[in-house]
Design an enzyme around this catalytic site. Structure first.
Site, PDB file in Angstrom:
ATOM      1  N   ARG A 276       1.011  -1.746   0.006  1.00 32.97           N
ATOM      2  CA  ARG A 276       0.232   0.429  -0.165  1.00 32.97           C
ATOM      3  C   ARG A 276       0.703   0.802   0.155  1.00 32.97           C
ATOM      4  NH1 ARG A 276      -2.714  -3.065   3.778  1.00 32.97           N
ATOM      5  NH2 ARG A 276      -4.642  -4.064   3.138  1.00 32.97           N
ATOM      6  N   LYS A 298       1.389  11.444 -12.076  1.00 36.90           N
ATOM      7  CA  LYS A 298       1.387  10.758 -12.447  1.00 36.90           C
ATOM      8  C   LYS A 298       2.307   9.132 -12.004  1.00 36.90           C
ATOM      9  CE  LYS A 298      -1.973  13.622 -15.444  1.00 36.90           C
ATOM     10  NZ  LYS A 298      -1.907  13.308 -16.438  1.00 36.90           N
ATOM     11  N   GLU A 340       8.836  18.039 -26.145  1.00 35.31           N
ATOM     12  CA  GLU A 340       7.814  18.415 -24.739  1.00 35.31           C
ATOM     13  C   GLU A 340       7.852  19.917 -24.255  1.00 35.31           C
ATOM     14  OE1 GLU A 340       5.247  16.751 -23.790  1.00 35.31           O
ATOM     15  OE2 GLU A 340       5.954  14.667 -24.263  1.00 35.31           O
ATOM     16  N   LYS A 375       6.149  23.403 -16.282  1.00 35.57           N
ATOM     17  CA  LYS A 375       5.309  22.023 -15.988  1.00 35.57           C
ATOM     18  C   LYS A 375       4.350  22.384 -14.222  1.00 35.57           C
ATOM     19  CE  LYS A 375       3.428  16.935 -15.507  1.00 35.57           C
ATOM     20  NZ  LYS A 375       4.379  15.458 -16.751  1.00 35.57           N
ATOM     21  N   GLU A 385      -5.514  17.835 -12.681  1.00 37.81           N
ATOM     22  CA  GLU A 385      -6.358  17.966 -13.913  1.00 37.81           C
ATOM     23  C   GLU A 385      -8.132  18.710 -14.052  1.00 37.81           C
ATOM     24  OE1 GLU A 385      -4.292  15.444 -16.491  1.00 37.81           O
ATOM     25  OE2 GLU A 385      -5.501  15.563 -18.238  1.00 37.81           O
ATOM     26  N   ARG A 389      -4.420  22.526 -16.110  1.00 37.50           N
ATOM     27  CA  ARG A 389      -3.490  21.038 -16.482  1.00 37.50           C
ATOM     28  C   ARG A 389      -3.794  19.762 -17.850  1.00 37.50           C
ATOM     29  NH1 ARG A 389      -0.505  16.634 -12.123  1.00 37.50           N
ATOM     30  NH2 ARG A 389       0.760  15.624 -13.723  1.00 37.50           N
ATOM     31  N   ASN A 393      -1.483  19.379 -21.733  1.00 41.46           N
ATOM     32  CA  ASN A 393      -2.259  17.846 -23.341  1.00 41.46           C
ATOM     33  C   ASN A 393      -2.010  18.464 -24.492  1.00 41.46           C
ATOM     34  OD1 ASN A 393      -3.252  15.390 -23.046  1.00 41.46           O
ATOM     35  ND2 ASN A 393      -4.779  15.434 -23.481  1.00 41.46           N
ATOM     36  N   HIS A 396      -1.127  16.511 -27.490  1.00 44.78           N
ATOM     37  CA  HIS A 396      -1.446  14.713 -27.109  1.00 44.78           C
ATOM     38  C   HIS A 396      -2.539  14.823 -28.032  1.00 44.78           C
ATOM     39  CE1 HIS A 396       1.726  16.112 -24.951  1.00 44.78           C
ATOM     40  NE2 HIS A 396       2.512  14.803 -24.367  1.00 44.78           N
ATOM     41  N   HIS A 400      -1.276  11.816 -29.888  1.00 45.76           N
ATOM     42  CA  HIS A 400      -2.282  10.030 -29.275  1.00 45.76           C
ATOM     43  C   HIS A 400      -2.535   9.167 -30.479  1.00 45.76           C
ATOM     44  CE1 HIS A 400      -1.733  11.164 -24.580  1.00 45.76           C
ATOM     45  NE2 HIS A 400      -0.272  10.707 -25.191  1.00 45.76           N
ATOM     46  N   HIS A 412       6.776   8.791 -28.768  1.00 45.25           N
ATOM     47  CA  HIS A 412       5.841   9.711 -28.412  1.00 45.25           C
ATOM     48  C   HIS A 412       6.467  11.082 -28.387  1.00 45.25           C
ATOM     49  CE1 HIS A 412       3.358  10.803 -25.944  1.00 45.25           C
ATOM     50  NE2 HIS A 412       3.962  12.237 -24.880  1.00 45.25           N
TER      51      HIS A 412
END
Ligand SMILES: NC(=O)c1ccc[n+]([C@@H]2O[C@H](COP(=O)([O-])OP(=O)(O)OC[C@H]3O[C@@H](n4cnc5c(N)ncnc54)[C@H](O)[C@@H]3O)[C@@H](O)[C@H]2O)c1
Ligand SMILES: [Zn+2]
Length: 508
Positions: A276, A298, A340, A375, A385, A389, A393, A396, A400, A412
């Protein structure tokens, strides 16, 4: 870590080098006197009696030896870096600072010269030497203008450029510090200790990094995973759990992720879920991971059905970034990270973007800090988000789709580059963005060696795969779109027909 001072004749490498070494309590080494001592001849004598080729051979020998030592301030000869082997030898453990000054200043600073390449008409010769070496001087990210400055001023500017940065993500639930500085990896165990990251510790990395970075120096148990996005899976996480158990890792211990975004995301997820939650430190080794993936907490893995479908918000205790680790990063990976960086410039750093648009070299600690800061600012403002935030993206949503339609043959970052162009185009066509914005973005991306379109990809597939992206909100795609450099809006819906047109332009 060594500090290497480089630049044209007369710029003051030796004078500044000595002063810098004294201030830092380091040894100063000038390569030319070493060469003279080795041969028992002066440099002009070596040129006259043995020829330039022999001089260059000995110079390479000296560069290799100096590059293998540590804690030096080194001033290599003016021609030394023309040979990429010498540059690589010196950069192995060092950071190169390129000193600069205009022609007149250099001529004034040069004593009546005994420099063999500049005898007779030094002004003309120096001018053509500067012109020939300009691309080399421009290739160093860390450049310092010495014109009209005292030695003390130049020394303190160098110190300032080398200074480590500390940035803080301070949003509740995502708090973590980011340390960024040249040579931090050399002192990794001390940094961990200073942040109380003690107890049973295990380092996770991938096979490519294990081959490049001397991880055995850390004397930690290591788990090496295969490299690549295709291994960012629950199976790899399971391998990590097994390794953690084998090492007796418990909640007082710590996991170190040393790698790109794949290792960081996956190790962070394993740390989030093992017992945990155990503490972890993220040590990014790619530009993309430094300026993006390692920031904001993330973590996650891919499922066969799609990327990043399983994960958790689980920030590391600390992120430790050392730009020297990027020396071994393949050029294409470096470029992928630049997508980026350019994205961050578009979102919130006009000056950074303008520098990149002019084709400026990126990679100094201060520049990386700026890209990180964008960032960090955005995440601090909107950690989970709910709003801004979503601007991260940018590029993206279409990116994507492009990445998936290429069957992940495009990296990417490459797909994001294409996405940035398409989304800027979309913004222009919607009348949202100022005219000419896409041209500027294309210029910056091309200067970084990134693709700006994807001829031959199936446009219908791009659009279908975009729609299956998890960022779809209540059935309708929401875009982050640029209005101008420095301003991006979010939550924009776009008519399918317009999207289709823009994507068709991409694949032509
Ligand atoms: N968590 C987030 O917020 C976030 C944000 C952006 C991207 N990501 C994730 O990041 C991943 C992409 O990260 P990446 O581009 O770093 O890819 P990566 O981790 O696959 O690294 C790219 C390649 O470079 C190699 N490599 C790494 N460091 C090296 C070094 N110093 N020298 C030589 N080779 C080196 C790796 O072995 C790999 O082959 C994706 O999975 C993406 O989903 C996460
Ligand atoms: Zn990205």
């Amino acid at each position: 870590m060594n500090l290497i001072l480089y630049g044209p004749p007369g710029v003051g490498k030796t004078t500044v080098g000595k002063a810098l070494a004294q201030k830092l309590g380091r040894e100063f080494v000038d390569s030319d006197p070493l060469i003279e001592a080795r041969t028992g001849l002066t440099i002009p004598e070596i040129f006259a009696h043995k020829g330039e080729a022999e001089f260059r051979r000995i110079e390479s020998e000296v560069c290799a030896e100096l590059g293998a030592r540590n804690h030096l301030v080194i001033a290599p000869g003016g021609g030394a870096m023309l040979n990429p082997i010498n540059r690589a030898a010196l950069e192995r453990k060092g950071v190169i600072v390129c000193l600069r000054a205009p022609l007149e200043t250099l001529l004034n600073r040069m004593p009546d010269t005994d420099r063999p390449l500049l005898t007779d008409d030094p002004a003309t010769k120096l001018q053509s030497l500067l012109a020939a070496r300009q691309p080399l001087y421009d290739s160093f990210a860390l450049r310092i203008d010495t014109d009209q400055k005292t030695i003390e001023q130049v020394v303190s500017e160098i110190e300032n450029q080398l200074h480590p940065h500390r940035l803080e993500v301070n949003a509740p639930g995502l708090k973590h510090s980011i340390l960024l500085g040249y040579g931090l990896l050399e002192t990794l165990p001390d940094i961990l200790q200073a942040h109380d990251l003690t107890g049973s510790t295990i380092l996770v990395t991938d096979e490519n990094i294990a081959a490049k970075i001397p991880i055995t120096n850390y004397q930690l148990p290591v788990t090496v995973l295969p490299a690549g996005e295709q291994f960012k899976t629950l199976e790899s996480v399971h391998t990590l759990y097994d390794a953690f158990l084998k090492q007796g890792l418990d909640r007082t211990g710590c996991v170190i992720a040393l790698g790109g975004g794949v290792i960081g995301d996956m190790t962070g997820f394993a740390a989030a879920t093992f017992m945990r939650g155990v503490r972890w430190a993220n040590v990014p080794t790619t530009l993309l991971a430094m300026v993006d993936a390692s920031l904001g907490g993330k973590t996650g893995v891919d499922l066969p059905q799609g990327k990043n479908l399983v994960g958790a918000f689980y920030p590391p205790s600390i992120v430790i970034s050392d730009p020297l680790v990027l020396r071994t990063l393949p050029q294409a990976e470096q470029a992928a990270g630049m997508a980026e960086v350019i994205k961050h410039g578009i979102i919130d750093d006009v000056e950074l973007f303008e520098m990149l648009e002019r084709g400026g070299k990126f990679g100094s600690v201060n520049q990386i800090a700026r890209a990180i800061a964008v960032k960090v600012r955005v995440v601090n403002e909107d950690p989970f988000e709910k709003g801004r935030r979503a601007t991260l993206n940018l590029g993206h949503t279409i990116g994507h789709g492009v990445e998936a339609a290429s069957e992940f043959r495009l990296r990417h970052g490459e797909a994001v580059a294409i996405g940035l162009v398409a989304e800027s185009q979309l913004a222009e066509r919607l009348g949202l963005a100022e005219g000419g914005l896409t041209d500027r973005i294309v210029r910056a991306l091309q200067a970084a060696g990134l693709p700006v379109d994807c001829p031959g990809l199936n446009p219908v597939r791009i659009q279908t795969l975009m729609s299956s992206d998890k960022k779809k909100v209540s059935g309708k795609l929401k875009f982050a779109l640029p209005k101008r450099i420095g301003e991006v809006v979010w939550g924009v819906e776009v008519a399918d027909e317009l999207l289709q047109k823009v994507i068709e332009d991409l694949v032509k």
